[in-house]
Design a protein around this motif. Structure first.
Motif, PDB file in Angstrom:
ATOM      1  N   LEU A 123       5.997  -3.751  17.163  1.00  0.00           N
ATOM      2  CA  LEU A 123       6.559  -2.556  17.087  1.00  0.00           C
ATOM      3  C   LEU A 123       7.929  -2.243  15.291  1.00  0.00           C
ATOM      4  N   GLU A 124       8.447  -2.963  14.867  1.00  0.00           N
ATOM      5  CA  GLU A 124       9.315  -3.027  13.629  1.00  0.00           C
ATOM      6  C   GLU A 124       7.797  -3.571  12.622  1.00  0.00           C
ATOM      7  N   ALA A 125       6.763  -4.422  13.111  1.00  0.00           N
ATOM      8  CA  ALA A 125       5.512  -4.345  11.502  1.00  0.00           C
ATOM      9  C   ALA A 125       4.808  -2.694  11.530  1.00  0.00           C
ATOM     10  N   ALA A 126       4.974  -2.612  13.430  1.00  0.00           N
ATOM     11  CA  ALA A 126       3.509  -1.213  13.202  1.00  0.00           C
ATOM     12  C   ALA A 126       5.068  -0.214  12.133  1.00  0.00           C
ATOM     13  N   ILE A 127       6.452  -0.244  12.162  1.00  0.00           N
ATOM     14  CA  ILE A 127       7.074   0.998  11.158  1.00  0.00           C
ATOM     15  C   ILE A 127       6.799   0.389  10.138  1.00  0.00           C
ATOM     16  N   ARG A 128       7.449  -1.467   9.967  1.00  0.00           N
ATOM     17  CA  ARG A 128       7.186  -1.463   8.178  1.00  0.00           C
ATOM     18  C   ARG A 128       5.658  -0.867   8.177  1.00  0.00           C
ATOM     19  N   SER A 129       5.218  -1.634   8.435  1.00  0.00           N
ATOM     20  CA  SER A 129       3.602   0.083   8.167  1.00  0.00           C
ATOM     21  C   SER A 129       4.026   1.071   7.787  1.00  0.00           C
ATOM     22  N   GLU A 130       3.819   1.907   8.347  1.00  0.00           N
ATOM     23  CA  GLU A 130       4.017   3.610   8.360  1.00  0.00           C
ATOM     24  C   GLU A 130       5.189   3.097   7.296  1.00  0.00           C
ATOM     25  N   ARG A 131       5.895   2.764   7.220  1.00  0.00           N
ATOM     26  CA  ARG A 131       7.092   3.266   5.756  1.00  0.00           C
ATOM     27  C   ARG A 131       6.661   2.998   4.719  1.00  0.00           C
ATOM     28  N   ALA A 132       5.900   1.738   4.202  1.00  0.00           N
ATOM     29  CA  ALA A 132       4.554   0.973   3.570  1.00  0.00           C
ATOM     30  C   ALA A 132       4.312   1.493   2.977  1.00  0.00           C
ATOM     31  N   ARG A 133       3.069   2.429   4.118  1.00  0.00           N
ATOM     32  CA  ARG A 133       2.148   3.202   3.464  1.00  0.00           C
ATOM     33  C   ARG A 133       2.278   4.735   2.699  1.00  0.00           C
ATOM     34  N   LYS A 134       3.463   5.173   3.242  1.00  0.00           N
ATOM     35  CA  LYS A 134       3.917   6.640   3.182  1.00  0.00           C
ATOM     36  C   LYS A 134       5.150   6.675   1.626  1.00  0.00           C
ATOM     37  N   SER A 135       5.331   4.991   1.293  1.00  0.00           N
ATOM     38  CA  SER A 135       6.103   4.549  -0.246  1.00  0.00           C
ATOM     39  C   SER A 135       5.227   4.530  -0.897  1.00  0.00           C
ATOM     40  N   GLY A 136       3.775   4.109  -1.180  1.00  0.00           N
ATOM     41  CA  GLY A 136       2.764   3.614  -1.509  1.00  0.00           C
ATOM     42  C   GLY A 136       3.118   2.310  -1.750  1.00  0.00           C
ATOM     43  N   THR A 137       3.232   1.386  -1.302  1.00  0.00           N
ATOM     44  CA  THR A 137       3.560   0.494  -0.995  1.00  0.00           C
ATOM     45  C   THR A 137       2.717  -0.512  -0.502  1.00  0.00           C
ATOM     46  N   PHE A 138       1.756   0.211   0.473  1.00  0.00           N
ATOM     47  CA  PHE A 138       0.947  -0.927   1.951  1.00  0.00           C
ATOM     48  C   PHE A 138       0.213  -1.885   0.964  1.00  0.00           C
ATOM     49  N   SER A 139       0.706  -2.980   1.894  1.00  0.00           N
ATOM     50  CA  SER A 139      -0.583  -4.165   0.862  1.00  0.00           C
ATOM     51  C   SER A 139      -1.473  -4.911   2.346  1.00  0.00           C
ATOM     52  N   ALA A 140      -2.151  -5.894   1.829  1.00  0.00           N
ATOM     53  CA  ALA A 140      -2.799  -6.955   2.746  1.00  0.00           C
ATOM     54  C   ALA A 140      -1.958  -6.913   3.902  1.00  0.00           C
ATOM     55  N   SER A 141      -0.089  -7.771   3.470  1.00  0.00           N
ATOM     56  CA  SER A 141       0.091  -8.116   4.493  1.00  0.00           C
ATOM     57  C   SER A 141       0.721  -7.168   6.118  1.00  0.00           C
ATOM     58  N   ASP A 142       0.440  -5.923   5.552  1.00  0.00           N
ATOM     59  CA  ASP A 142       0.576  -4.718   6.571  1.00  0.00           C
ATOM     60  C   ASP A 142      -0.173  -4.420   7.341  1.00  0.00           C
ATOM     61  N   MET A 143      -1.771  -4.822   6.593  1.00  0.00           N
ATOM     62  CA  MET A 143      -2.941  -4.266   7.589  1.00  0.00           C
ATOM     63  C   MET A 143      -3.293  -5.958   8.698  1.00  0.00           C
ATOM     64  N   ILE A 144      -3.324  -5.500  10.233  1.00  0.00           N
ATOM     65  CA  ILE A 144      -4.613  -6.343  10.552  1.00  0.00           C
ATOM     66  C   ILE A 144      -5.647  -6.237  10.793  1.00  0.00           C
ATOM     67  N   ALA A 145      -5.635  -7.956   9.529  1.00  0.00           N
ATOM     68  CA  ALA A 145      -6.799  -8.105   9.213  1.00  0.00           C
ATOM     69  C   ALA A 145      -7.374 -10.010   8.787  1.00  0.00           C
ATOM     70  N   ARG A 146      -6.687 -10.270   9.807  1.00  0.00           N
ATOM     71  CA  ARG A 146      -6.978 -12.072  10.209  1.00  0.00           C
ATOM     72  C   ARG A 146      -8.436 -12.620  10.533  1.00  0.00           C
ATOM     73  N   ALA A 147      -9.205 -11.448  10.892  1.00  0.00           N
ATOM     74  CA  ALA A 147     -10.662 -12.102  10.789  1.00  0.00           C
ATOM     75  C   ALA A 147     -10.587 -12.401   9.777  1.00  0.00           C
ATOM     76  N   PRO A 148     -12.224 -13.779  10.251  1.00  0.00           N
ATOM     77  CA  PRO A 148     -12.792 -14.690   8.635  1.00  0.00           C
ATOM     78  C   PRO A 148     -13.389 -13.187   8.152  1.00  0.00           C
ATOM     79  N   SER A 149     -14.255 -12.071   8.303  1.00  0.00           N
ATOM     80  CA  SER A 149     -15.084 -11.205   8.052  1.00  0.00           C
ATOM     81  C   SER A 149     -14.141 -10.439   7.034  1.00  0.00           C
ATOM     82  N   MET A 150     -13.038 -10.503   7.303  1.00  0.00           N
ATOM     83  CA  MET A 150     -11.951  -9.331   6.568  1.00  0.00           C
ATOM     84  C   MET A 150     -11.556 -10.204   5.013  1.00  0.00           C
TER      85      MET A 150
END
Length: 494
Positions: A123-150
């Motif tokens: 839940l905290e990760a989702a909140i941090r991700s949403e805050r980063a998205r709204k503030s324009g500071t969204f980064s790779a660490s805020d997205m769930i993309a741990r698969a090798p294809s990503m």
């Protein structure tokens, strides 16, 4: 399977705690010191939670949490110790511990603490991700993309963020193309600046030009005031053109000029205006095919397709499904006010076996619907009837729903059955002072075992072994020869 790091310098307690976590469905990793725990956390940031002993030699539990805070390690920490003082509890919680218990702890209490910590972390990760998205500071660490294809996608995002090169993001509907665009902005010098999104396929053809470039008062019927376009709104920031292949051909001409000259001309204006905008486009259809068929201008295609990034569909990154489900469950359960701890193994297997034609968006909606349907602590396969129907057929789905136990009538409080609880059996650990026959072991055998353990614990550093055993080094070496350990050490070193 979610991994749990267990840190304790007591090997018996370490083994017991790890076994409890294993029986509860987690994959335990173990460490016997604070430094070893930090090394594991640095190498693997996907560990679900850590059970940390507070009192350890070298680096203790408080030191580990201080180091985690300095290095930005956000793994939830559950403290366990033999010290039950109030000051210790307050210090641990102030350092960021999610929970605290005193040894020995009941297995049920430990399992509940682990599940709550992971749910809170998601839940905290989702909140941090949403805050980063709204503030324009969204980064790779805020997205769930741990698969090798990503991995290649995130690498290209980092490179694109270092320049203002036009980027074309291609991928099926619902794969998260907008999040990729936000990662590019968040890793560029335009982080924190405006990020304006335009869905080109959702705008009526006669209003596309006005929406993008704006219009002046009286430019057409209904234009009662000046209107700022999306290009002007994104000045000094980023403009994300989603489904850019849906733009009308006449609008594509003006878009090409805006990209080439950095100038826009609002509808009804007598002169153009300069704008500083970084344009990122996205499409769910191959623009090259549209250009060949004449539906998209070829010159605009080459202008947009300078730095292409292809986002794989969810069926090619199934490793991310468990983390995505965990994040969606925590978020929607909090919104619905329900206490849902996670998803059952059978339901997760169902989701992992599905192809997900609607990709991440479809998964999100499926979890949301399941949250609304369920009355259990864990999401079950029956909570995903549409997925069951599409995977196994409608008849199987109907039978699964019908098999859910429903009371025939009201159940009086006097006749209500007790809820069945999961029983976790503690592993049997042989007493270190008993020999295989159950008799008290000889003192020499106990002493030899203690020396062997101390040597292994301190990595063969004899000065530390002697200090730990409270004997002199000469006495230690004498006992090594007496118990035949000196030859073993020499052979190991050879």
């Amino acid at each position: 399977m979610t991994r749990v790091l267990v840190v304790d310098d007591d090997p018996v307690q370490l083994r017991l705690t790890a076994e409890v976590a294993n029986r509860a469905g987690f994959k335990p990793l173990t460490a016997t010191s604070g430094e070893q725990a930090l090394t594991i956390l640095r190498d693997d940031r996907n560990i679900g939670a850590m059970i940390l002993d507070l009192v350890m030699p070298d680096l203790d539990g408080m030191g580990v949490m201080d180091a985690m805070r300095r290095e930005g390690l956000t793994t939830p920490v559950i403290i366990q110790t033999a010290n039950a003082s109030l000051e210790t509890v307050i210090s641990a919680m102030r350092n960021g511990a999610a929970d605290y218990f005193v040894k020995p702890v009941a297995p049920e209490r430990l399992v509940v603490s682990l599940r709550n910590a992971m749910k809170l972390d998601a839940l905290e990760a989702a909140i941090r991700s949403e805050r980063a998205r709204k503030s324009g500071t969204f980064s790779a660490s805020d997205m769930i993309a741990r698969a090798p294809s990503m991995e290649r996608v995130l690498t290209l995002c980092a490179k694109a963020g270092k320049s203002t090169i036009p980027v074309l993001i291609e991928g099926e509907t619902g794969v998260g193309k907008e999040l990729i665009a936000r990662i590019i902005q968040g890793s560029s010098d335009r982080a924190g600046k405006p990020f304006i999104t335009v869905n080109c396929g959702a705008i009526p053809p006669n209003l596309v030009e006005s929406v993008l470039f704006g219009h002046k008062k009286g430019a057409f019927t209904g234009a009662v005031a000046d209107q700022v376009g999306k290009f002007a709104e994104a000045h000094n920031g980023t403009l994300f053109l989603d489904e850019v292949g849906e733009l009308p051909l006449d609008t594509q001409v003006k878009l090409l000029r805006a990209l080439q000259d950095g100038e826009i001309e609002p509808v009804g204006a007598t002169r153009s205006e300069r704008v500083n905008v970084r344009v990122i486009s996205a499409t769910n259809r191959r623009l090259l095919n549209l250009a060949k068929s004449g539906e998209f201008r070829e010159d605009l295609y080459y202008r947009l397709n300078v730095f292409p990034i292809y986002v794989p569909p969810l069926r090619e990154r199934m490793e991310d499904i468990q983390d995505l489900v965990s994040m969606f469950t925590s978020r929607f359960a909090a919104e619905a006010g329900k206490r849902i701890l996670g998803i059952s193994p059978s339901a997760l297997s169902l989701l992992m076996a599905y192809d997900w034609p609607g990709n991440v968006r479809q998964l999100e909606n499926a979890v949301y619907r399941a949250i609304v349907l369920t009355d259990e602590a864990f999401l079950q396969s029956v909570d995903f009837p549409q997925i069951v129907a599409q995977s196994s057929g409608r008849d199987i789905a109907v039978k699964a729903i019908a098999a859910v136990p429903v009371p025939d009538g009201p159940i009086h409080i006097d006749t209500a059955p007790a809820r069945q609880r999961a029983v976790i059996e503690m592993p049997s650990v042989p007493d270190r002072f008993l020999d295989p026959t159950g008799e008290i072991a000889a003192l020499a055998e106990i002493e030899r075992a203690a020396i062997v353990f101390a040597i292994a614990h301190h990595g063969g550093r004899m000065s530390r072994v002697a200090r730990a055993l409270k004997i002199g080094r000469s006495t230690l070496y004498r006992k090594l020869h007496e118990y035949g350990l000196a030859e073993e050490l020499i052979n190991d070193a050879a």
